[in-house]
Every structure is written in C-alpha cells, then in structure tokens.
Scaffold this motif. Structure first.
Motif, PDB file in Angstrom:
ATOM      1  N   ASN A   1      37.403  36.298  33.456  1.00  0.00           N
ATOM      2  CA  ASN A   1      37.181  35.406  32.720  1.00  0.00           C
ATOM      3  C   ASN A   1      38.579  34.688  33.392  1.00  0.00           C
ATOM      4  OD1 ASN A   1      36.599  36.656  30.792  1.00  0.00           O
ATOM      5  ND2 ASN A   1      38.116  37.480  29.859  1.00  0.00           N
ATOM      6  N   GLU A   2      38.987  34.670  34.392  1.00  0.00           N
ATOM      7  CA  GLU A   2      39.814  34.009  35.258  1.00  0.00           C
ATOM      8  C   GLU A   2      39.747  33.587  36.450  1.00  0.00           C
ATOM      9  OE1 GLU A   2      44.136  36.198  35.081  1.00  0.00           O
ATOM     10  OE2 GLU A   2      43.521  36.883  32.993  1.00  0.00           O
ATOM     11  N   LYS A   3      39.222  33.791  37.510  1.00  0.00           N
ATOM     12  CA  LYS A   3      38.616  33.228  38.416  1.00  0.00           C
ATOM     13  C   LYS A   3      37.756  32.234  38.656  1.00  0.00           C
ATOM     14  CE  LYS A   3      33.287  34.534  38.394  1.00  0.00           C
ATOM     15  NZ  LYS A   3      32.650  35.259  39.608  1.00  0.00           N
ATOM     16  N   LYS A   4      38.382  31.201  39.176  1.00  0.00           N
ATOM     17  CA  LYS A   4      37.857  30.005  39.844  1.00  0.00           C
ATOM     18  C   LYS A   4      36.420  29.798  40.172  1.00  0.00           C
ATOM     19  CE  LYS A   4      41.727  28.808  40.082  1.00  0.00           C
ATOM     20  NZ  LYS A   4      42.678  27.447  38.971  1.00  0.00           N
ATOM     21  N   SER A   5      35.929  28.941  39.057  1.00  0.00           N
ATOM     22  CA  SER A   5      34.533  28.637  39.745  1.00  0.00           C
ATOM     23  C   SER A   5      33.941  27.978  41.072  1.00  0.00           C
ATOM     24  CB  SER A   5      33.710  27.786  38.091  1.00  0.00           C
ATOM     25  OG  SER A   5      32.185  27.398  38.360  1.00  0.00           O
TER      26      SER A   5
ATOM     27  N   ILE B   1      35.286  25.038  51.215  1.00  0.00           N
ATOM     28  CA  ILE B   1      35.167  25.667  49.376  1.00  0.00           C
ATOM     29  C   ILE B   1      34.658  27.110  49.439  1.00  0.00           C
ATOM     30  CG2 ILE B   1      34.231  24.929  46.742  1.00  0.00           C
ATOM     31  CD1 ILE B   1      35.056  22.134  47.804  1.00  0.00           C
ATOM     32  N   PRO B   2      33.974  27.551  49.022  1.00  0.00           N
ATOM     33  CA  PRO B   2      33.321  28.894  49.479  1.00  0.00           C
ATOM     34  C   PRO B   2      34.038  30.063  50.002  1.00  0.00           C
ATOM     35  CG  PRO B   2      31.664  27.726  49.859  1.00  0.00           C
ATOM     36  CD  PRO B   2      32.864  26.445  49.877  1.00  0.00           C
ATOM     37  N   GLY B   3      35.179  29.716  50.956  1.00  0.00           N
ATOM     38  CA  GLY B   3      36.097  30.196  51.097  1.00  0.00           C
ATOM     39  C   GLY B   3      37.411  30.945  50.940  1.00  0.00           C
ATOM     40  N   MET B   4      37.836  29.499  50.206  1.00  0.00           N
ATOM     41  CA  MET B   4      39.050  29.302  49.785  1.00  0.00           C
ATOM     42  C   MET B   4      39.010  29.926  47.774  1.00  0.00           C
ATOM     43  SD  MET B   4      40.403  25.216  49.857  1.00  0.00           S
ATOM     44  CE  MET B   4      38.708  24.449  50.788  1.00  0.00           C
ATOM     45  N   ILE B   5      37.362  29.588  47.208  1.00  0.00           N
ATOM     46  CA  ILE B   5      37.352  30.281  45.890  1.00  0.00           C
ATOM     47  C   ILE B   5      37.393  31.755  46.507  1.00  0.00           C
ATOM     48  CG2 ILE B   5      35.687  30.497  44.192  1.00  0.00           C
ATOM     49  CD1 ILE B   5      35.500  28.484  44.749  1.00  0.00           C
ATOM     50  N   GLU B   6      37.070  32.260  47.788  1.00  0.00           N
ATOM     51  CA  GLU B   6      37.463  34.074  47.950  1.00  0.00           C
ATOM     52  C   GLU B   6      39.073  34.067  48.101  1.00  0.00           C
ATOM     53  OE1 GLU B   6      34.697  35.686  51.102  1.00  0.00           O
ATOM     54  OE2 GLU B   6      32.860  34.241  50.455  1.00  0.00           O
ATOM     55  N   ARG B   7      39.180  33.594  48.685  1.00  0.00           N
ATOM     56  CA  ARG B   7      40.473  33.636  48.632  1.00  0.00           C
ATOM     57  C   ARG B   7      40.930  33.940  47.409  1.00  0.00           C
ATOM     58  NH1 ARG B   7      39.729  32.219  53.669  1.00  0.00           N
ATOM     59  NH2 ARG B   7      40.378  29.842  53.190  1.00  0.00           N
ATOM     60  N   VAL B   8      41.506  32.785  46.802  1.00  0.00           N
ATOM     61  CA  VAL B   8      41.820  32.561  45.864  1.00  0.00           C
ATOM     62  C   VAL B   8      41.802  34.071  44.023  1.00  0.00           C
ATOM     63  CG1 VAL B   8      42.022  31.621  43.618  1.00  0.00           C
ATOM     64  CG2 VAL B   8      42.040  30.301  45.483  1.00  0.00           C
ATOM     65  N   ASN B   9      40.184  34.398  44.560  1.00  0.00           N
ATOM     66  CA  ASN B   9      39.928  35.158  43.059  1.00  0.00           C
ATOM     67  C   ASN B   9      40.255  36.683  44.540  1.00  0.00           C
ATOM     68  OD1 ASN B   9      38.303  33.482  41.642  1.00  0.00           O
ATOM     69  ND2 ASN B   9      36.812  33.712  42.640  1.00  0.00           N
TER      70      ASN B   9
ATOM     71  N   GLU C   1      43.023  37.355  45.911  1.00  0.00           N
ATOM     72  CA  GLU C   1      44.663  37.381  45.490  1.00  0.00           C
ATOM     73  C   GLU C   1      44.166  37.569  44.233  1.00  0.00           C
ATOM     74  OE1 GLU C   1      46.366  33.679  47.257  1.00  0.00           O
ATOM     75  OE2 GLU C   1      45.569  34.302  48.835  1.00  0.00           O
ATOM     76  N   LYS C   2      44.142  37.197  43.064  1.00  0.00           N
ATOM     77  CA  LYS C   2      43.872  37.330  41.204  1.00  0.00           C
ATOM     78  C   LYS C   2      43.601  38.380  41.486  1.00  0.00           C
ATOM     79  CE  LYS C   2      44.292  35.696  37.421  1.00  0.00           C
ATOM     80  NZ  LYS C   2      45.510  35.264  36.682  1.00  0.00           N
ATOM     81  N   ARG C   3      42.608  39.347  41.919  1.00  0.00           N
ATOM     82  CA  ARG C   3      42.044  40.610  42.042  1.00  0.00           C
ATOM     83  C   ARG C   3      43.424  41.471  42.103  1.00  0.00           C
ATOM     84  NH1 ARG C   3      37.409  40.709  43.907  1.00  0.00           N
ATOM     85  NH2 ARG C   3      36.857  40.793  42.367  1.00  0.00           N
ATOM     86  N   LYS C   4      44.475  40.992  43.352  1.00  0.00           N
ATOM     87  CA  LYS C   4      45.473  42.003  43.740  1.00  0.00           C
ATOM     88  C   LYS C   4      46.688  41.811  42.564  1.00  0.00           C
ATOM     89  CE  LYS C   4      48.695  42.186  47.940  1.00  0.00           C
ATOM     90  NZ  LYS C   4      48.697  41.838  49.350  1.00  0.00           N
ATOM     91  N   PHE C   5      46.456  41.069  42.163  1.00  0.00           N
ATOM     92  CA  PHE C   5      47.931  40.452  41.600  1.00  0.00           C
ATOM     93  C   PHE C   5      47.362  41.129  40.157  1.00  0.00           C
ATOM     94  CE2 PHE C   5      49.090  38.175  37.727  1.00  0.00           C
ATOM     95  CZ  PHE C   5      50.802  38.029  37.818  1.00  0.00           C
ATOM     96  N   LEU C   6      46.472  41.397  39.890  1.00  0.00           N
ATOM     97  CA  LEU C   6      46.150  42.119  38.485  1.00  0.00           C
ATOM     98  C   LEU C   6      46.127  43.484  38.424  1.00  0.00           C
ATOM     99  CD1 LEU C   6      42.567  39.934  37.135  1.00  0.00           C
ATOM    100  CD2 LEU C   6      44.922  40.063  36.432  1.00  0.00           C
ATOM    101  N   LYS C   7      45.855  44.109  39.722  1.00  0.00           N
ATOM    102  CA  LYS C   7      46.300  45.490  39.787  1.00  0.00           C
ATOM    103  C   LYS C   7      47.366  45.808  39.766  1.00  0.00           C
ATOM    104  CE  LYS C   7      41.724  46.188  42.782  1.00  0.00           C
ATOM    105  NZ  LYS C   7      40.659  46.754  43.889  1.00  0.00           N
ATOM    106  N   LEU C   8      47.905  45.265  40.571  1.00  0.00           N
ATOM    107  CA  LEU C   8      49.729  45.338  40.649  1.00  0.00           C
ATOM    108  C   LEU C   8      50.084  44.711  39.420  1.00  0.00           C
ATOM    109  CD1 LEU C   8      51.123  43.364  44.326  1.00  0.00           C
ATOM    110  CD2 LEU C   8      51.132  46.166  43.655  1.00  0.00           C
ATOM    111  N   GLU C   9      49.745  44.495  38.657  1.00  0.00           N
ATOM    112  CA  GLU C   9      50.471  44.067  37.036  1.00  0.00           C
ATOM    113  C   GLU C   9      50.012  45.451  36.448  1.00  0.00           C
ATOM    114  OE1 GLU C   9      50.223  39.899  34.468  1.00  0.00           O
ATOM    115  OE2 GLU C   9      48.251  41.546  34.651  1.00  0.00           O
TER     116      GLU C   9
END
Length: 115
Positions: A17-21, A85-93, A95-103
């Motif tokens: 739901n929250e990842k970058k496209s 751009i593809p590598g930047m999106i992978e990093r952002v997603n 980081e988001k996964r890591k944040f969600l796990k910590l949350e």
C-alpha cells in the motif's frame, strides 16, 4: 525477535500500500526530470532542490549563455537518473520494510509490557 507468518504478511500488505511505484517515478522523471521532481518523490529532497536550483538559474541566465553551462550537466544528470531510478526505488522500499518491521516490533513490545 522473530516475526510470525501473520506479522510478515501484515508487513508486506502495508508495504504494497505504501511503496513507491516505478511507473510513477518514470512519469515524474519524464515530465519534471529537469526540476528534480522524481527525486522529491523518492525522498531525496536535497538533491531535488539542487536540480531545481540548477534548472532555475540555468534558464534565467541562458540569455547571456552562462545558463547553458548549468543546463548541460543538469541534462546529463537527468539522463543518468533514468538508469538509477530502479535502484533508488528498491532502497526506498527496503527502508520502508525495515521501518515497518521495527514499528511492529515496537508495538509488540508495548503490548507485552502492558499485559
């Protein structure tokens, strides 16, 4: 701490739901690449501001030919970003996964402490 299967599924659903496209990033890059729009979308605000300033100063000083010395490197930067751009999106997603796990781990710790 190990996450259960349900918790991992919950994290992946929230990430979907929250990842970058990639498609959205490329559309922004195509229409607003020189302005750094795709970098703002991907959370790289400081480099987006640098691109925006280069474009503004370059266009403003293009009348006296100085601006072309800013617009040419900016154009190269925009083309290179098309490949990054593809590598930047992978990093952002990631980081988001890591944040969600910590949350989720933090929420579990709070609920266990209050029980």
């Amino acid at each position: 701490m190990s996450l259960t299967t349900e918790q991992q599924i919950l994290i992946e659903q929230r990430l979907q739901n929250e990842k970058k496209s990639t498609g959205v990033a490329y559309l922004i890059w195509f229409f607003l690449g020189g302005l750094g729009g795709h970098r703002f979308y991907l959370g790289r605000t400081s480099s987006g501001v640098v691109m925006l300033v280069l474009w503004l100063v370059g266009v403003a000083t293009a009348i006296i030919a100085v601006g072309f010395f800013l617009l040419i490197p900016l154009g190269i930067w925009v083309v290179v970003d098309a490949f990054l751009i593809p590598g930047m999106i992978e990093r952002v997603n990631a980081e988001k996964r890591k944040f969600l796990k910590l949350e989720l781990a933090g929420d579990l710790a709070i609920s266990q402490a209050s029980a």
